[in-house]
Design an enzyme around this catalytic site. Structure first.
Site, PDB file in Angstrom:
ATOM      1  N   ARG A 140      11.357  -1.097  11.525  1.00 57.67           N
ATOM      2  CA  ARG A 140      10.094  -0.719  12.157  1.00 57.67           C
ATOM      3  C   ARG A 140       9.859  -1.627  13.359  1.00 57.67           C
ATOM      4  NH1 ARG A 140       5.135   0.361   8.044  1.00 57.67           N
ATOM      5  NH2 ARG A 140       4.088  -0.828   9.665  1.00 57.67           N
ATOM      6  N   ARG A 150     -10.272   0.451   8.512  1.00 60.35           N
ATOM      7  CA  ARG A 150      -9.829  -0.922   8.765  1.00 60.35           C
ATOM      8  C   ARG A 150     -10.835  -1.698   9.597  1.00 60.35           C
ATOM      9  NH1 ARG A 150      -3.742   0.662   8.663  1.00 60.35           N
ATOM     10  NH2 ARG A 150      -2.698  -1.330   8.460  1.00 60.35           N
ATOM     11  N   ARG A 209      -0.454  -8.981  13.164  1.00 59.87           N
ATOM     12  CA  ARG A 209      -1.051  -7.957  12.295  1.00 59.87           C
ATOM     13  C   ARG A 209      -1.871  -8.601  11.175  1.00 59.87           C
ATOM     14  NH1 ARG A 209       3.814  -4.853  10.400  1.00 59.87           N
ATOM     15  NH2 ARG A 209       2.358  -3.509   9.290  1.00 59.87           N
ATOM     16  N   LYS A 214       0.840  -1.210   0.000  1.00 62.13           N
ATOM     17  CA  LYS A 214       0.000   0.000   0.000  1.00 62.13           C
ATOM     18  C   LYS A 214       0.871   1.254   0.000  1.00 62.13           C
ATOM     19  CE  LYS A 214      -2.378  -0.834   3.814  1.00 62.13           C
ATOM     20  NZ  LYS A 214      -1.768  -2.108   4.254  1.00 62.13           N
ATOM     21  N   ARG A 261      11.482  -6.153   4.901  1.00 62.74           N
ATOM     22  CA  ARG A 261      11.329  -4.729   5.206  1.00 62.74           C
ATOM     23  C   ARG A 261      11.866  -4.418   6.611  1.00 62.74           C
ATOM     24  NH1 ARG A 261       5.417  -2.154   4.900  1.00 62.74           N
ATOM     25  NH2 ARG A 261       5.198  -2.788   7.054  1.00 62.74           N
TER      26      ARG A 261
HETATM   27  P1  AMP Z   1       0.286   0.654   8.473  1.00 59.86           P
HETATM   28  O1  AMP Z   1       1.510   1.457   8.243  1.00 59.86           O
HETATM   29  O2  AMP Z   1      -0.888   1.108   7.641  1.00 59.86           O
HETATM   30  O3  AMP Z   1       0.534  -0.820   8.352  1.00 59.86           O
HETATM   31  O4  AMP Z   1      -0.161   0.919   9.996  1.00 59.86           O
HETATM   32  C1  AMP Z   1       0.712   0.633  11.062  1.00 59.86           C
HETATM   33  C2  AMP Z   1      -0.048   0.510  12.361  1.00 59.86           C
HETATM   34  O5  AMP Z   1      -0.746   1.738  12.644  1.00 59.86           O
HETATM   35  C3  AMP Z   1      -1.141  -0.556  12.394  1.00 59.86           C
HETATM   36  O6  AMP Z   1      -0.626  -1.843  12.686  1.00 59.86           O
HETATM   37  C4  AMP Z   1      -2.028  -0.031  13.518  1.00 59.86           C
HETATM   38  O7  AMP Z   1      -1.450  -0.253  14.799  1.00 59.86           O
HETATM   39  C5  AMP Z   1      -1.994   1.463  13.269  1.00 59.86           C
HETATM   40  N1  AMP Z   1      -3.059   1.865  12.330  1.00 59.86           N
HETATM   41  C6  AMP Z   1      -2.902   2.377  11.075  1.00 59.86           C
HETATM   42  N2  AMP Z   1      -4.089   2.632  10.505  1.00 59.86           N
HETATM   43  C7  AMP Z   1      -5.033   2.264  11.405  1.00 59.86           C
HETATM   44  C8  AMP Z   1      -6.457   2.256  11.396  1.00 59.86           C
HETATM   45  N3  AMP Z   1      -7.151   2.669  10.347  1.00 59.86           N
HETATM   46  N4  AMP Z   1      -7.092   1.813  12.526  1.00 59.86           N
HETATM   47  C9  AMP Z   1      -6.396   1.403  13.598  1.00 59.86           C
HETATM   48  N5  AMP Z   1      -5.064   1.351  13.669  1.00 59.86           N
HETATM   49  C10 AMP Z   1      -4.375   1.779  12.580  1.00 59.86           C
END
Ligand code: AMP
Length: 193
Positions: free
Chosen positions: A134, A89, A145, A14, A128
């Site tokens: 990260r 989400r 996740r 993404k 990654r």
């Molecule tokens: P990402 O970079 O999109 O994979 O997001 C990293 C982390 O941020 C996720 O594992 C969640 O802990 C948090 N996060 C990101 N977007 C959301 C969302 N829409 N709702 C809840 N937690 C989120």
């Protein structure tokens, strides 16, 4: 107005493809993951709240995430539309997004989903982890996740499919191959002049 969401499991690409898609659509990328990571780095109250969820691979609670997104989508740069990367989400977030868009007199144009099979995702995320360091890219957290995604986010795929908004993109293979598929979708979504 072009309002699009980009969905897909962690590691589907993404973040890699969001800018390309948004650039073609002429809208900003709103990435909730990036906003949370920036808040963590700055040590804000929101960052402190979010950090333990990010580190554990859990979703930040809906009320926190929704409040943040409501505020962000009200900003001037979102007027022509936006590409949401990683939001909504959960079903509750999807309901809030509908409400926000309804309040602005618009609706979603498409839900683009990047599909990649589970083992390829784990391998990508571990790679990654070595590059980006990260804190949520350890194998246990990666698996958690993916599980949270399956439990809480996969139901949204049906929701958007029923509304006829789903655009599936095969996210497997080399980046340039996926890039081309994303460009094809962007072309389809670009309003004719
Ligand atoms: P990402 O970079 O999109 O994979 O997001 C990293 C982390 O941020 C996720 O594992 C969640 O802990 C948090 N996060 C990101 N977007 C959301 C969302 N829409 N709702 C809840 N937690 C989120």
């Amino acid at each position: 107005m072009t309002t699009v969401i980009l969905m897909g499991p962690p590691g589907a690409g993404k973040g890699t493809h969001a800018e390309l898609l948004a650039g073609r659509l002429g809208v900003p990328v709103i990435s909730t993951g990036d906003i949370f990571r920036a808040q963590v780095a700055e040590g804000t109250d929101l960052g402190r709240t979010a950090q333990r969820y990010l580190d554990a691979g859990e979703y930040v609670p809906d009320e926190v995430t929704n409040a943040m997104v409501r505020e962000r989508l009200a900003a001037a740069d979102c007027r022509p539309g936006f590409l949401l990367d990683g939001y909504p989400r959960t079903l509750e977030q999807a309901a809030v997004l509908d409400e926000v868009l309804g309040g602005q007199g618009r609706g979603l144009v498409a839900a683009v989903i990047l599909r990649v099979d589970q083992e390829a995702l784990v391998a990508r995320l571990l790679r990654r982890a070595e590059i980006e360091h990260r804190s949520d890219d350890t194998e246990d957290v990666i698996r958690r996740r993916l599980q949270v995604y399956g439990d809480q986010t996969v139901p949204l795929i049906n929701l958007y499919d029923e509304r006829g908004l789903l655009r599936e993109v095969d996210g497997s293979g080399e980046i340039h191959e996926v890039r081309q598929r994303v460009l094809n979708v962007a072309f389809d979504l670009t309003p004719a002049e």
